[in-house]
Design a protein around this motif. Structure first.
Motif, short mmCIF file in Angstrom:
data_model
loop_
_atom_site.label_atom_id
_atom_site.label_comp_id
_atom_site.label_asym_id
_atom_site.label_seq_id
_atom_site.Cartn_x
_atom_site.Cartn_y
_atom_site.Cartn_z
N VAL A 57 0.86 -1.19 0.00
CA VAL A 57 0.00 0.00 0.00
C VAL A 57 0.90 1.23 0.00
CG1 VAL A 57 -1.78 1.28 1.23
CG2 VAL A 57 -1.80 -1.22 1.26
N ARG A 58 0.66 2.17 -0.93
CA ARG A 58 1.49 3.36 -1.06
C ARG A 58 0.63 4.51 -1.58
NH1 ARG A 58 5.05 1.15 -6.25
NH2 ARG A 58 3.31 1.13 -7.76
N SER A 59 1.26 5.65 -1.86
CA SER A 59 0.53 6.82 -2.35
C SER A 59 1.35 7.48 -3.46
CB SER A 59 0.31 7.82 -1.21
OG SER A 59 -0.07 9.07 -1.70
N ASP A 60 0.67 8.10 -4.42
CA ASP A 60 1.41 8.81 -5.47
C ASP A 60 1.44 10.31 -5.25
OD1 ASP A 60 -1.15 9.64 -6.12
OD2 ASP A 60 -1.23 8.66 -8.07
N ALA A 100 3.05 -1.48 4.18
CA ALA A 100 2.73 -0.08 3.94
C ALA A 100 4.02 0.69 3.71
CB ALA A 100 1.96 0.51 5.11
N ALA A 101 4.08 1.46 2.61
CA ALA A 101 5.23 2.30 2.29
C ALA A 101 4.83 3.75 2.52
CB ALA A 101 5.66 2.09 0.84
N ILE A 102 5.39 4.41 3.54
CA ILE A 102 4.91 5.70 4.02
C ILE A 102 5.98 6.76 3.80
CG2 ILE A 102 3.99 6.94 6.01
CD1 ILE A 102 3.65 3.89 7.15
N ASP A 103 5.59 7.82 3.10
CA ASP A 103 6.48 8.96 2.89
C ASP A 103 5.68 10.24 3.11
OD1 ASP A 103 8.73 10.46 2.14
OD2 ASP A 103 8.03 10.58 0.06
N LEU A 121 7.04 0.51 6.58
CA LEU A 121 8.33 1.13 6.31
C LEU A 121 8.09 2.60 5.97
CD1 LEU A 121 8.94 -1.94 6.02
CD2 LEU A 121 10.59 -1.36 4.25
N ALA A 122 9.04 3.46 6.34
CA ALA A 122 8.81 4.90 6.16
C ALA A 122 10.11 5.61 5.84
CB ALA A 122 8.17 5.49 7.42
N THR A 123 10.00 6.93 5.58
CA THR A 123 11.16 7.80 5.36
C THR A 123 11.33 8.70 6.58
OG1 THR A 123 9.78 9.47 4.30
CG2 THR A 123 10.78 7.78 2.87
N PRO A 124 12.52 9.29 6.76
CA PRO A 124 12.75 10.15 7.94
C PRO A 124 11.84 11.37 8.00
CG PRO A 124 14.84 9.48 6.97
CD PRO A 124 13.78 9.05 6.01
N ARG A 125 11.30 11.82 6.87
CA ARG A 125 10.43 13.00 6.90
C ARG A 125 8.98 12.66 7.24
NH1 ARG A 125 7.47 15.20 2.41
NH2 ARG A 125 6.96 13.62 0.85
N SER A 126 8.70 11.38 7.43
CA SER A 126 7.32 10.97 7.71
C SER A 126 6.89 11.43 9.10
CB SER A 126 7.19 9.45 7.61
OG SER A 126 7.53 9.00 6.30
N GLN A 127 5.61 11.73 9.21
CA GLN A 127 5.01 12.10 10.50
C GLN A 127 3.69 11.35 10.64
OE1 GLN A 127 4.85 16.36 11.33
NE2 GLN A 127 6.37 16.73 9.72
N ALA A 186 14.57 5.28 -2.18
CA ALA A 186 15.15 4.22 -1.36
C ALA A 186 14.06 3.41 -0.66
CB ALA A 186 16.11 4.82 -0.33
N LEU A 187 13.00 4.10 -0.23
CA LEU A 187 11.89 3.40 0.44
C LEU A 187 11.23 2.41 -0.51
CD1 LEU A 187 9.75 3.08 2.73
CD2 LEU A 187 8.52 4.99 1.66
N TYR A 188 10.89 2.87 -1.70
CA TYR A 188 10.19 2.00 -2.64
C TYR A 188 11.07 0.84 -3.10
CZ TYR A 188 6.19 5.15 -2.98
OH TYR A 188 5.06 5.89 -2.69
N ALA A 189 12.38 1.10 -3.23
CA ALA A 189 13.29 0.01 -3.59
C ALA A 189 13.34 -1.04 -2.48
CB ALA A 189 14.68 0.57 -3.87
#
Length: 568
Positions: A57-60, A100-103, A121-127, A186-189
Motif C-alpha cells: 500500500v502506497r501513495s502517489d 505499507a510504504a509511508i512517505d 516502512l517509512a522515510t525520515p520525513r514521515s510524520q 530508497a523506500l520504494y526500492a
C-alpha cells in the motif's frame, strides 16, 4: 461532490505475485468516502486472486495522506457509517501479508489504515498522527485500539487526546514502523525487495500463519484456569451405554426403544443435561439415513450449530438424532456441471477458505457475516439452508443467485429452486422424512457483479436487516438483469427482480443516491416484520432501503469492472 473523487489504483508486478495499491488524490492524498469503499473492493479482488502473495500500500501524492475529507464525511448517510471501521481496515482481514510504504504525512484515516497493515516502512520525513481531536472527534476506524497495542495505552492516549504528531525516528523506536529509508526512491526500492522476498517464501506467509501471528500479538490470552475443571454438558448418554443396542449392521448404536429413558448426568446433584431424552444414530450411507427418518420423529444432525441450541431450550424434542457426518456422499464439494456443489456435511469454514468458492463471489461476501469463525468451523452450508432462519445470510444468498437444493426422501430424489424451498419462518419444503443432500450454486460469469451487507447489533448476531444483490451488464455496460434478496425483514428471504430500477439509475453521476427513492418504495413493500426491542418496522425499512441502494450500486460497479476485465 465531496463524497467522491480520488482513486485507489491496483497494479501487479511482472510475475503477478505482488499487488500494489496506490492511493491517488492530489498532493496531500485526501481520502474521500469513495476511496474508502474502493480500498475494501480492491482487497476483495486481491484476496480472490490466488496468484497474489504480497500486497503493498502506497501513495502517489507528495504525502502518503493528510487524512480524510471531513467535509465529505458530513454528507454520508448515518447508516453508511457502519462501514467506517470496516472499509479502510481491509488489510487486517486480508489473507495476504500487507506492507505499507509511508512517505510524508500519515494522518487520520491514513494512519488507521497503515496500522491495520502487517509491516510498515517509512522515510525520515514521515510524520504520524490521529488529529481528529482538533475537530472534537475520536478516530473511528480502529486506530485508537491498534495504536495503544503498539506503543502502550498511556502514550496512545496522550497522542490521541492532544493530537500530537509522532516523528519518524520516534515511530521507529516505538515499533510503529520497522525501518526508515533515506528518501522515497530508497523506500520504494526496499519495499519492492522485501515484497519479492516474501513472495518467494513457500508456502507464502499468509492465511492461518499470518492470522496466528497477528492475533498472538494483539489479543489477550485466556488463563488456563478459566477452562479447567468445567463439566461437559451433553445432550444424551454415550452410545456405548448398556442401554444401547445394535439396530443394524449398517447403523451406529442406538438406544433401545423399550429401555428406560437415559437419566441426566449430575454433578453435586445438579443436572447437566438440558435436552429432552433422545436416541442417537450415525448411519454410514444415505439409505440408512432415510430408514432412520422414516418414522417422521427423527432430526438430522450435521453441524448442530442451530439444532443443539433448539434442543437445549427444548423447543424441539426429536425421538432420534440422525448424525449424517459419516455419509461420505454428503462431504462432496467442488465444481459440477450446474455450478458449485456443496454437500450437506461440508462446513461453512471449508467453503469460506476454499479457492472453489471464488467462483461464487456472493458466497465469499456473505460467509464472514455468518456467526463467528468458531461456529462456521462446525456449521454447514446446507444446515443453514435447512434451518431457514429468516434473518440468516445463506438462504438469502441462495435465493439471490438461484441456487438449487437437492433433497432425498422416501419417494426418491428431487431438486428444488431456492425460492420455492423456503416457505415460511423456520419452514421449508423438506418433510420430516427427507434429508437435504446438497446445494448447487451457479458460478459467476464476466459481466456479473454482487453486493452484500447487513446491520446487526454486534458482528455475528442475526441481522436486523440485510440484503444480497446481483447485477448483470452487457458488453456495452447496459444493465440486463438485477435482483436482490432481503433478509431479517420478513418470514423468509424476500426476493425481487429490480432490473428496471437499476437500469434507470445506471447512468447517473451518483448511482446510489439515484436508487434510494426506488429502494425506499421497495422497503415499504418488502419489510413486513413486526417491531421488537431491537428496532421498529419503520427502522428496519430505513435500514433496508439504504442497504439496498448501496449494494445495488456496488453490484453495478463490480459488474462493469468484471465485464471490462473479462473475468468474474
Amino acid at each position: 461532490m465531496a463524497l467522491t473523487g480520488g482513486d485507489v489504483l491496483l497494479e501487479r508486478s511482472a510475475d503477478g505475485r505482488v499487488a500494489y495499491l496506490t492511493l491517488s488524490h492530489g498532493k496531500y492524498t485526501v481520502v474521500t468516502w469513495q476511496m474508502r469503499q474502493l480500498v475494501a473492493d480492491r482487497f476483495a479482488e486481491i484476496d480472490a486472486d490466488k496468484d497474489i502473495r504480497v500486497v503493498v500500500v502506497r501513495s502517489d501524492g507528495e504525502h502518503f495522506t493528510s487524512g480524510g475529507d471531513i467535509a465529505g464525511f458530513m454528507e454520508v448517510d448515518p447508516i453508511d457509517f457502519t462501514d467506517l471501521g470496516h472499509n479502510v481496515t481491509a488489510p487486517a482481514r486480508s489473507t495476504k501479508p500487507v506492507i505499507a510504504a509511508i512517505d510524508g504525512y500519515c494522518f487520520g484515516v491514513g494512519l488507521e489504515m497503515v496500522l491495520s497493515c502487517d509491516i510498515r516502512l517509512a522515510t525520515p520525513r514521515s510524520q504520524f498522527a490521529l488529529p481528529e481531536m482538533n475537530l472534537g472527534m475520536i478516530p473511528g476506524s480502529g486506530g485508537t485500539q491498534r495504536l495503544s497495542r503498539l506503543i502502550g495505552l498511556s502514550r496512545a492516549k496522550f497522542h490521541i487526546m492532544t493530537a500530537t504528531r509522532i516523528q519518524a525516528q520516534q515511530a521507529l523506536d516505538w515499533g510503529i514502523v520497522a525501518e526508515l529509508h533515506d528518501d522515497r526512491d530508497a523506500l520504494y526500492a526496499a519495499v519492492e525487495q522485501l515484497a519479492a522476498k516474501m513472495a518467494n517464501f513457500s508456502p507464502p506467509p499468509s492465511g492461518p500463519r499470518r492470522r496466528c501471528s497477528t492475533r498472538a500479538s494483539t489479543r489477550r490470552s485466556t488463563p488456563a484456569s478459566t477452562w479447567s475443571g468445567r463439566p461437559t454438558r451433553c445432550c444424551a448418554r454415550r452410545t456405548t451405554s448398556p442401554r444401547a443396542s445394535r439396530r443394524s449392521a449398517r447403523s451406529a448404536s442406538r438406544s433401545s426403544p423399550g429401555a428406560e429413558p437415559p437419566r441426566a448426568q449430575t454433578i453435586q446433584g445438579r443436572s447437566l443435561v438440558k435436552a429432552a431424552p433422545f436416541a442417537y444414530v450415525r448411519p454410514a450411507d444415505l439409505d440408512d439415513v432415510l430408514d432412520e427418518l422414516s418414522g417422521g420423529d427423527g432430526k438430522v444432525l450435521a453441524g448442530g450449530q442451530s439444532l443443539v441450541p433448539v434442543l437445549a431450550m427444548r423447543l424441539g424434542r426429536p425421538a432420534t438424532l440422525v448424525d449424517v457426518t459419516a455419509v461420505e456422499e454428503l462431504h462432496g464439494y467442488g465444481a459440477s456441471a450446474g455450478g458449485l456443489r456443496i454437500g450437506a456435511a461440508v462446513r461453512q469454514r471449508t467453503v469460506e477458505r476454499s479457492a472453489e468458492a471464488r467462483a461464487v463471489p456472493l458466497l465469499g461476501l456473505a460467509l464472514p457475516f455468518v456467526g463467528h469463525r468458531e461456529l462456521r468451523s462446525r456449521g454447514t452450508v446446507c444446515g443453514s439452508l435447512a434451518h431457514a432462519d429468516p434473518a440468516a445470510e445463506l438462504p438469502a444468498v441462495a435465493c439471490c443467485v438461484g441456487a438449487k437444493i437437492e433433497v432425498a426422501g422416501p419417494g426418491g430424489r428431487r431438486t428444488l429452486g431456492a425460492r420455492e424451498f423456503f416457505v415460511g419462518a423456520m419452514t421449508t419444503a423438506v418433510t420430516p422424512e427427507d434429508v437435504v443432500v446438497a446445494a448447487e450454486f451457479p458460478v459467476a460469469a464476466p459481466g456479473e457483479g454482487f453486493g452484500f451487507a447487513e446491520i446487526a447489533r454486534r458482528h455475528g448476531d442475526f441481522a436486523l436487516a440485510g440484503v444480497a444483490t446481483a447485477v448483470t451488464v452487457s458488453e456495452d455496460g447496459a444493465v440486463t438483469d438485477a435482483r436482490l434478496t432481503g433478509f431479517g425483514i420478513s418470514d423468509r428471504p424476500a426476493f425481487r427482480e429490480v432490473t428496471d430500477l437499476v437500469r434507470a439509475a445506471a447512468d447517473a453521476d451518483d448511482v446510489e443516491r439515484e436508487l434510494r427513492g426506488g429502494a425506499a418504495e421497495l422497503a415499504a413493500e418488502l419489510v413486513d416484520t413486526g417491531g421488537d426491542t431491537h428496532g421498529s418496522t419503520g427502522y428496519r425499512r430505513r435500514l433496508f432501503g439504504v442497504l439496498a441502494a448501496r449494494e445495488l450500486a456496488k453490484g453495478l460497479r463490480r459488474a462493469r469492472g468484471s465485464r471490462a476485465s473479462g473475468r468474474p
